[in-house]
Motif scaffolding. Sequence first.
Motif, mmCIF file in Angstrom:
data_model
loop_
_atom_site.group_PDB
_atom_site.id
_atom_site.type_symbol
_atom_site.label_atom_id
_atom_site.label_comp_id
_atom_site.label_asym_id
_atom_site.label_seq_id
_atom_site.Cartn_x
_atom_site.Cartn_y
_atom_site.Cartn_z
ATOM 1 N N ALA A 11 -40.635 -64.338 -30.113
ATOM 2 C CA ALA A 11 -41.188 -62.989 -30.118
ATOM 3 C C ALA A 11 -41.246 -62.464 -31.547
ATOM 4 O O ALA A 11 -40.322 -62.692 -32.337
ATOM 5 C CB ALA A 11 -40.356 -62.056 -29.252
ATOM 6 N N ILE A 12 -42.312 -61.780 -31.871
ATOM 7 C CA ILE A 12 -42.485 -61.140 -33.181
ATOM 8 C C ILE A 12 -42.654 -59.645 -32.953
ATOM 9 O O ILE A 12 -43.479 -59.222 -32.139
ATOM 10 C CB ILE A 12 -43.707 -61.719 -33.910
ATOM 11 C CG1 ILE A 12 -43.445 -63.176 -34.294
ATOM 12 C CG2 ILE A 12 -44.057 -60.891 -35.136
ATOM 13 C CD1 ILE A 12 -44.628 -63.861 -34.954
ATOM 14 N N LYS A 13 -41.880 -58.854 -33.677
ATOM 15 C CA LYS A 13 -41.892 -57.401 -33.504
ATOM 16 C C LYS A 13 -42.632 -56.746 -34.664
ATOM 17 O O LYS A 13 -42.341 -57.012 -35.831
ATOM 18 C CB LYS A 13 -40.467 -56.864 -33.427
ATOM 19 C CG LYS A 13 -40.360 -55.363 -33.161
ATOM 20 C CD LYS A 13 -38.896 -54.970 -33.026
ATOM 21 C CE LYS A 13 -38.728 -53.493 -32.706
ATOM 22 N NZ LYS A 13 -37.289 -53.124 -32.556
ATOM 23 N N ILE A 14 -43.573 -55.874 -34.323
ATOM 24 C CA ILE A 14 -44.355 -55.158 -35.325
ATOM 25 C C ILE A 14 -44.275 -53.664 -35.045
ATOM 26 O O ILE A 14 -44.470 -53.225 -33.907
ATOM 27 C CB ILE A 14 -45.823 -55.625 -35.319
ATOM 28 C CG1 ILE A 14 -45.913 -57.100 -35.747
ATOM 29 C CG2 ILE A 14 -46.675 -54.757 -36.241
ATOM 30 C CD1 ILE A 14 -47.306 -57.668 -35.679
ATOM 31 N N ARG A 15 -43.993 -52.875 -36.066
ATOM 32 C CA ARG A 15 -44.044 -51.414 -35.956
ATOM 33 C C ARG A 15 -45.387 -50.943 -36.488
ATOM 34 O O ARG A 15 -45.762 -51.258 -37.620
ATOM 35 C CB ARG A 15 -42.895 -50.813 -36.765
ATOM 36 C CG ARG A 15 -42.949 -49.290 -36.966
ATOM 37 C CD ARG A 15 -42.625 -48.504 -35.701
ATOM 38 N NE ARG A 15 -41.411 -48.974 -35.074
ATOM 39 C CZ ARG A 15 -40.159 -48.645 -35.463
ATOM 40 N NH1 ARG A 15 -39.972 -47.870 -36.505
ATOM 41 N NH2 ARG A 15 -39.105 -49.101 -34.790
ATOM 42 N N LEU A 16 -46.119 -50.229 -35.680
ATOM 43 C CA LEU A 16 -47.385 -49.645 -36.100
ATOM 44 C C LEU A 16 -47.184 -48.172 -36.387
ATOM 45 O O LEU A 16 -46.683 -47.422 -35.537
ATOM 46 C CB LEU A 16 -48.456 -49.816 -35.016
ATOM 47 C CG LEU A 16 -49.019 -51.223 -34.785
ATOM 48 C CD1 LEU A 16 -50.082 -51.177 -33.705
ATOM 49 C CD2 LEU A 16 -49.599 -51.798 -36.067
ATOM 50 N N ARG A 26 -45.596 -46.865 -32.771
ATOM 51 C CA ARG A 26 -45.341 -47.672 -31.579
ATOM 52 C C ARG A 26 -44.817 -49.037 -32.002
ATOM 53 O O ARG A 26 -45.119 -49.520 -33.100
ATOM 54 C CB ARG A 26 -46.612 -47.810 -30.736
ATOM 55 C CG ARG A 26 -47.793 -48.387 -31.490
ATOM 56 C CD ARG A 26 -49.112 -48.232 -30.730
ATOM 57 N NE ARG A 26 -49.476 -46.844 -30.551
ATOM 58 C CZ ARG A 26 -50.632 -46.439 -30.021
ATOM 59 N NH1 ARG A 26 -51.523 -47.328 -29.619
ATOM 60 N NH2 ARG A 26 -50.902 -45.179 -29.869
ATOM 61 N N ASP A 27 -44.018 -49.644 -31.144
ATOM 62 C CA ASP A 27 -43.498 -50.982 -31.376
ATOM 63 C C ASP A 27 -44.273 -51.973 -30.512
ATOM 64 O O ASP A 27 -44.409 -51.775 -29.294
ATOM 65 C CB ASP A 27 -42.013 -51.072 -31.013
ATOM 66 C CG ASP A 27 -41.126 -50.501 -32.107
ATOM 67 O OD1 ASP A 27 -41.628 -50.258 -33.221
ATOM 68 O OD2 ASP A 27 -39.926 -50.291 -31.855
ATOM 69 N N ILE A 28 -44.754 -53.026 -31.155
ATOM 70 C CA ILE A 28 -45.492 -54.074 -30.462
ATOM 71 C C ILE A 28 -44.653 -55.348 -30.517
ATOM 72 O O ILE A 28 -44.238 -55.775 -31.595
ATOM 73 C CB ILE A 28 -46.858 -54.350 -31.135
ATOM 74 C CG1 ILE A 28 -47.619 -53.042 -31.411
ATOM 75 C CG2 ILE A 28 -47.678 -55.314 -30.290
ATOM 76 C CD1 ILE A 28 -48.014 -52.278 -30.182
ATOM 77 N N ILE A 29 -44.395 -55.958 -29.366
ATOM 78 C CA ILE A 29 -43.690 -57.230 -29.310
ATOM 79 C C ILE A 29 -44.699 -58.297 -28.881
ATOM 80 O O ILE A 29 -45.196 -58.277 -27.751
ATOM 81 C CB ILE A 29 -42.504 -57.200 -28.315
ATOM 82 C CG1 ILE A 29 -41.627 -55.976 -28.559
ATOM 83 C CG2 ILE A 29 -41.696 -58.495 -28.428
ATOM 84 C CD1 ILE A 29 -40.924 -55.953 -29.880
ATOM 85 N N LEU A 30 -45.005 -59.206 -29.797
ATOM 86 C CA LEU A 30 -45.928 -60.307 -29.514
ATOM 87 C C LEU A 30 -45.106 -61.521 -29.113
ATOM 88 O O LEU A 30 -44.253 -61.981 -29.884
ATOM 89 C CB LEU A 30 -46.773 -60.618 -30.745
ATOM 90 C CG LEU A 30 -47.573 -59.448 -31.338
ATOM 91 C CD1 LEU A 30 -48.284 -59.886 -32.607
ATOM 92 C CD2 LEU A 30 -48.565 -58.899 -30.320
ATOM 93 N N ILE A 31 -45.338 -62.043 -27.927
ATOM 94 C CA ILE A 31 -44.521 -63.122 -27.368
ATOM 95 C C ILE A 31 -45.392 -64.333 -27.076
ATOM 96 O O ILE A 31 -46.384 -64.245 -26.344
ATOM 97 C CB ILE A 31 -43.832 -62.656 -26.066
ATOM 98 C CG1 ILE A 31 -42.943 -61.430 -26.349
ATOM 99 C CG2 ILE A 31 -43.018 -63.790 -25.445
ATOM 100 C CD1 ILE A 31 -42.476 -60.712 -25.097
ATOM 101 N N ARG A 32 -45.009 -65.464 -27.668
ATOM 102 C CA ARG A 32 -45.717 -66.697 -27.349
ATOM 103 C C ARG A 32 -45.113 -67.317 -26.093
ATOM 104 O O ARG A 32 -43.895 -67.288 -25.898
ATOM 105 C CB ARG A 32 -45.629 -67.702 -28.503
ATOM 106 C CG ARG A 32 -46.496 -68.941 -28.247
ATOM 107 C CD ARG A 32 -46.430 -69.940 -29.384
ATOM 108 N NE ARG A 32 -47.209 -71.130 -29.047
ATOM 109 C CZ ARG A 32 -47.234 -72.241 -29.763
ATOM 110 N NH1 ARG A 32 -46.530 -72.324 -30.879
ATOM 111 N NH2 ARG A 32 -47.970 -73.271 -29.369
#
Length: 215
Positions: A195-200, A13-19
């Motif tokens: 935004a920071i994108k993380i692949r889990l 899954r792709d997680i986009i963390l947005i401040r």
Amino acid sequence: MVIEDGQGGMPSRDIILIRHGTTAWNLEKRYLGHTDIGLLPKAEQELSLLREELSSVTWDALYCSDLLRCRQTLIQIAPSQAGQAKLDPRLREIDFGQWEGLTYDQLKDNPQYRDWVDAPQKVTPPSGEPWTAFAARIDSFLEESLLSFTPILYSRNTDMPKIAVITHGGVIRYMVSRLIPDQGFWDTQVIPGQAIKIRLDGDGESWVGTRLTFP
């Protein structure tokens, strides 16, 4: 289509963390935790590029801190899906207690503050939130919303489930340190509106995160 890794069969899954966007206190470099103030009047302009980059994304899940600055950011960057977002108080910034609204210059001569800067996991701001409580509520969110197998995420024919989390700088730093191996809390720098994108990816019975280029 469910994407699986080659080891444990767990979907990726792709997680986009947005401040959230910039507030007056951010500009003034004041500690901003649970104080509920909104974005600057030019928020729409500030967040326009991020809104454009995300315009083609259909989110499988959308989470947002319940504080005003995050809710306003949500409306700016995902107007068509904002009503589907789940507001979650666990995504709030840490509560700085009596240091809320103060600046480094106002606090730098305070020995307790200097100890806190060196070891926030061990020192609590006066009347503030202990690190253990801050970490526990974010861990609870991670386990429930990002690290669990949630069937609703895979009910549509998507290439890769995409989850957005609109939250605060300290929360993002902590999440990155939990999701990506060998990342410390202070290793991540995130500015307002970034935004920071993380692949889990599934690794046996656990998840391993990798930071990706955004977008």
